[in-house]
Design a protein around this motif. Sequence first.
Motif, PDB file in Angstrom:
ATOM      1  N   GLN A 116       0.827  -1.206   0.000  1.00  0.00           N
ATOM      2  CA  GLN A 116       0.000   0.000   0.000  1.00  0.00           C
ATOM      3  C   GLN A 116       0.862   1.257   0.000  1.00  0.00           C
ATOM      4  O   GLN A 116       0.571   2.215  -0.692  1.00  0.00           O
ATOM      5  CB  GLN A 116      -0.934   0.006   1.225  1.00  0.00           C
ATOM      6  N   LYS A 117       1.925   1.256   0.814  1.00  0.00           N
ATOM      7  CA  LYS A 117       2.793   2.436   0.853  1.00  0.00           C
ATOM      8  C   LYS A 117       4.161   2.085   1.412  1.00  0.00           C
ATOM      9  O   LYS A 117       4.341   1.083   2.102  1.00  0.00           O
ATOM     10  CB  LYS A 117       2.169   3.562   1.672  1.00  0.00           C
ATOM     11  N   VAL A 118       5.118   2.957   1.089  1.00  0.00           N
ATOM     12  CA  VAL A 118       6.477   2.868   1.602  1.00  0.00           C
ATOM     13  C   VAL A 118       6.827   4.228   2.195  1.00  0.00           C
ATOM     14  O   VAL A 118       6.563   5.263   1.571  1.00  0.00           O
ATOM     15  CB  VAL A 118       7.494   2.532   0.482  1.00  0.00           C
ATOM     16  N   ARG A 119       7.395   4.206   3.394  1.00  0.00           N
ATOM     17  CA  ARG A 119       7.836   5.448   4.036  1.00  0.00           C
ATOM     18  C   ARG A 119       9.305   5.287   4.388  1.00  0.00           C
ATOM     19  O   ARG A 119       9.685   4.334   5.068  1.00  0.00           O
ATOM     20  CB  ARG A 119       7.031   5.727   5.301  1.00  0.00           C
ATOM     21  N   ILE A 120      10.127   6.232   3.921  1.00  0.00           N
ATOM     22  CA  ILE A 120      11.562   6.194   4.169  1.00  0.00           C
ATOM     23  C   ILE A 120      11.960   7.474   4.895  1.00  0.00           C
ATOM     24  O   ILE A 120      11.657   8.569   4.433  1.00  0.00           O
ATOM     25  CB  ILE A 120      12.358   6.078   2.848  1.00  0.00           C
ATOM     26  N   VAL A 121      12.627   7.323   6.030  1.00  0.00           N
ATOM     27  CA  VAL A 121      13.160   8.450   6.773  1.00  0.00           C
ATOM     28  C   VAL A 121      14.682   8.338   6.702  1.00  0.00           C
ATOM     29  O   VAL A 121      15.255   7.345   7.155  1.00  0.00           O
ATOM     30  CB  VAL A 121      12.690   8.457   8.245  1.00  0.00           C
ATOM     31  N   SER A 122      15.312   9.338   6.108  1.00  0.00           N
ATOM     32  CA  SER A 122      16.766   9.351   5.957  1.00  0.00           C
ATOM     33  C   SER A 122      17.341  10.500   6.773  1.00  0.00           C
ATOM     34  O   SER A 122      16.920  11.644   6.611  1.00  0.00           O
ATOM     35  CB  SER A 122      17.151   9.551   4.488  1.00  0.00           C
ATOM     36  N   ASN A 123      18.283  10.189   7.647  1.00  0.00           N
ATOM     37  CA  ASN A 123      18.927  11.203   8.472  1.00  0.00           C
ATOM     38  C   ASN A 123      20.395  11.241   8.085  1.00  0.00           C
ATOM     39  O   ASN A 123      21.095  10.234   8.186  1.00  0.00           O
ATOM     40  CB  ASN A 123      18.757  10.882   9.960  1.00  0.00           C
ATOM     41  N   ASN A 124      20.856  12.397   7.638  1.00  0.00           N
ATOM     42  CA  ASN A 124      22.181  12.542   7.056  1.00  0.00           C
ATOM     43  C   ASN A 124      23.222  13.056   8.047  1.00  0.00           C
ATOM     44  O   ASN A 124      24.282  13.509   7.644  1.00  0.00           O
ATOM     45  CB  ASN A 124      22.091  13.488   5.848  1.00  0.00           C
ATOM     46  N   ILE A 125      22.946  13.009   9.334  1.00  0.00           N
ATOM     47  CA  ILE A 125      23.908  13.507  10.320  1.00  0.00           C
ATOM     48  C   ILE A 125      24.985  12.448  10.563  1.00  0.00           C
ATOM     49  O   ILE A 125      24.693  11.270  10.728  1.00  0.00           O
ATOM     50  CB  ILE A 125      23.205  13.887  11.639  1.00  0.00           C
ATOM     51  N   CYS A 126      26.224  12.907  10.595  1.00  0.00           N
ATOM     52  CA  CYS A 126      27.382  12.041  10.813  1.00  0.00           C
ATOM     53  C   CYS A 126      28.164  12.559  12.018  1.00  0.00           C
ATOM     54  O   CYS A 126      27.842  13.606  12.564  1.00  0.00           O
ATOM     55  CB  CYS A 126      28.309  12.084   9.601  1.00  0.00           C
ATOM     56  N   TYR A 127      29.224  11.823  12.379  1.00  0.00           N
ATOM     57  CA  TYR A 127      30.128  12.333  13.402  1.00  0.00           C
ATOM     58  C   TYR A 127      30.936  13.479  12.821  1.00  0.00           C
ATOM     59  O   TYR A 127      31.266  13.479  11.648  1.00  0.00           O
ATOM     60  CB  TYR A 127      31.078  11.236  13.894  1.00  0.00           C
ATOM     61  N   GLY A 128      31.254  14.459  13.638  1.00  0.00           N
ATOM     62  CA  GLY A 128      32.055  15.588  13.184  1.00  0.00           C
ATOM     63  C   GLY A 128      31.522  16.871  13.776  1.00  0.00           C
ATOM     64  O   GLY A 128      30.820  16.852  14.793  1.00  0.00           O
ATOM     65  N   PRO A 129      31.781  18.008  13.143  1.00  0.00           N
ATOM     66  CA  PRO A 129      31.285  19.279  13.673  1.00  0.00           C
ATOM     67  C   PRO A 129      29.756  19.320  13.659  1.00  0.00           C
ATOM     68  O   PRO A 129      29.113  18.700  12.808  1.00  0.00           O
ATOM     69  CB  PRO A 129      31.843  20.328  12.717  1.00  0.00           C
ATOM     70  N   GLU A 130      29.185  20.041  14.580  1.00  0.00           N
ATOM     71  CA  GLU A 130      27.729  20.179  14.645  1.00  0.00           C
ATOM     72  C   GLU A 130      27.221  20.897  13.395  1.00  0.00           C
ATOM     73  O   GLU A 130      27.829  21.863  12.931  1.00  0.00           O
ATOM     74  CB  GLU A 130      27.336  20.967  15.888  1.00  0.00           C
TER      75      GLU A 130
END
Length: 148
Positions: free
Chosen positions: A4-18
Amino acid sequence: MKIQKVRIVSNNICYGPEPLPEDEVEQHLTISASGRVWFTAYKYANGFVKYEICRKQQLAIGEPVAKEILALFSQYINSDQFDCYATDIGTWEMAITDTEGKKHAFKGSLCGGVTVGDIDLTYYLREQIPVSGLFIFDGCEGFARTSI
């Protein structure tokens, strides 16, 4: 299996400077069998769990295209995927809901390689959904990664 549906949550935060307050750090993408697509991007703004919407778009890709996409995700559910896990890059979470309301959850790191046969789902979705800078499963090569 019919999806019926696909939901993708992508978070691009990595280690390093804020990240800077205006840095785009998370995206939510939902694709429904009807051909409707919802996209929302969030900027870092006031820090973790206080993100603010920076882009939002609703569009129609058509039912035939949506059915083709969802058929690929149905194949993905039935495949034995090895998902890339790394601690120094962003992450994705995916919820696939079938027509009976059952949810299938998957997650991994933004290192790409999410495929069905020889089809890379990240690149395929970028070709079918006219939204710039989609992170999806690889964080959007060529789109600046955000570090903290």
